[in-house]
Design a protein around this motif. Structure first.
Motif, PDB file in Angstrom:
ATOM      1  N   LYS A  10       0.891  -1.172  -0.107  1.00  0.00           N
ATOM      2  CA  LYS A  10      -0.066   0.062   0.130  1.00  0.00           C
ATOM      3  C   LYS A  10       0.811   1.308  -0.113  1.00  0.00           C
ATOM      4  O   LYS A  10       0.504   2.114  -0.572  1.00  0.00           O
ATOM      5  N   ASP A  11       2.090   1.175   0.724  1.00  0.00           N
ATOM      6  CA  ASP A  11       2.606   2.413   0.987  1.00  0.00           C
ATOM      7  C   ASP A  11       3.459   2.552  -0.408  1.00  0.00           C
ATOM      8  O   ASP A  11       3.794   3.958  -0.681  1.00  0.00           O
ATOM      9  N   VAL A  12       4.022   1.637  -1.065  1.00  0.00           N
ATOM     10  CA  VAL A  12       4.617   1.952  -2.258  1.00  0.00           C
ATOM     11  C   VAL A  12       3.762   2.671  -3.340  1.00  0.00           C
ATOM     12  O   VAL A  12       4.176   3.454  -3.925  1.00  0.00           O
ATOM     13  N   PHE A  13       2.327   2.347  -3.426  1.00  0.00           N
ATOM     14  CA  PHE A  13       1.709   2.939  -4.129  1.00  0.00           C
ATOM     15  C   PHE A  13       1.131   4.459  -3.673  1.00  0.00           C
ATOM     16  O   PHE A  13       0.393   5.392  -4.321  1.00  0.00           O
ATOM     17  N   LEU A  14       0.932   4.504  -2.167  1.00  0.00           N
ATOM     18  CA  LEU A  14       0.869   5.852  -1.773  1.00  0.00           C
ATOM     19  C   LEU A  14       1.963   6.660  -2.093  1.00  0.00           C
ATOM     20  O   LEU A  14       1.792   7.979  -2.537  1.00  0.00           O
TER      21      LEU A  14
END
Ligand SMILES: [Fe+2]
Ligand SMILES: [Fe+2]
Length: 304
Positions: free
Chosen positions: A179-183
């Motif tokens: 999720k953080d990669v895409f945040l």
């Protein structure tokens, strides 16, 4: 819609700038007990014959392909945007800086997606294959006119934002790192679409009506090529899914998996961008009614 300018893109770029290790990865690994892509993007809920564990695995395979797809499209995005900077070398230095930052960010994004591929690999069974070869596809895309390539780039950068805001951000059950990669990716992508929206009409002004009509034909051809990639990769992903699970699905279930994953990929990489209101606004301001119709006719068979 409020229009931004290059100076604002620089300001946003400075404000959101992140580091792969310090901000994104932070020494973490992927949590394979969680989904990677949310159902709104992976469309796995349509497969009612799969159990929750199988749906989660399919979302992880799609999520791996999703990250790899960005890593490869960003290859030709950087090449084209770098070329576009030439028009600003001896002119608007603010535009030049904004576009150089754009390229710098995309180079970092490619590094991020290269970094996470082996981190995903160690948590999944052997046999996954990502088929497109970035340099080969980039060379093929870049044979087209700048107008057509910018049409593709804006489409990609709008769906990137759309997916994050509509589905990834809201889902509390995804792998935190995924999720953080895409945040973080989304944070730096917001200015890219703005710059594409500034550069596409600039390029458009250089074209005659005939040149623009040829460019529309090229854009249609690029979408057909993208679809060829999606057909091959969706098939590879379904085969990998079946082999890794070693489950025996009925023939009609295998057909549903193949057509359903292809439909999900077509939505992810084509329709969620093309149907975006900002894409429609940008495209419609440049083309005639009959050109819009040609594009719609070319897209229609992909909706089946
Ligand atoms: Fe990116
Ligand atoms: Fe981008």
């Amino acid at each position: 819609m409020r229009k931004y300018d290059y100076a604002e893109c620089i300001e946003i770029s400075k404000r959101v700038r992140w580091d792969i290790d310090r901000d994104v990865i932070r020494g973490r690994t992927f949590d394979f007990s969680k989904k990677f892509l949310p159902d709104g993007i992976s469309k796995v809920a349509q497969f009612d014959f799969l159990n929750e564990e199988q749906k989660r695995f399919l979302s992880q395979i799609q999520g791996r392909t999703y990250a790899n797809m960005f890593g490869f499209v960003e290859r030709f995005i950087v090449a084209k945007i770098l070329e576009i900077t030439r028009a600003h070398w001896l002119g608007d230095q603010v535009a030049l800086e904004a576009l150089v930052r754009f390229c710098d960010e995309e180079l970092k994004h490619q590094e991020l997606f290269r970094r996470i591929e082996p981190m995903i690999d160690i948590g999944m069974p052997e046999g996954y294959r990502f088929l497109p070869e970035p340099n080969q596809v980039a060379a093929a895309v870049l044979k087209n006119s700048t107008w057509a390539v910018l049409g593709l780039i804006l489409e990609i950068e709008l769906f990137t934002q759309e997916h994050y805001k509509q589905s990834i951000e809201a889902d509390q059950d995804l792998s935190d790192l995924y999720k953080d990669v895409f945040l973080f990716h989304w944070k730096e992508e917001t200015t890219h679409a703005i710059m594409d929206e500034l550069e596409w009409p600039r390029e458009d002004q250089k074209l005659t009506a005939d040149e623009r009509d040829r460019a529309v034909t090229e854009l249609i051809g690029i979408v057909a090529d993208v679809d060829g990639i999606l057909q091959a990769q969706s098939l590879a992903d379904v085969e990998y899914f079946r082999n890794a699970l070693n489950a025996s699905f009925r023939a009609e279930e295998i057909d549903l998996l193949r057509s359903g994953v292809l439909a999900a990929y077509r939505w992810q990489y084509i329709f969620s961008g093309v149907e975006h209101p900002r894409y429609q606004e940008a495209l419609r301001s440049l083309i005639t009614e009959s050109q819009a119709q040609r594009i719609n006719e070319a897209l229609a068979p992909l909706l089946n």
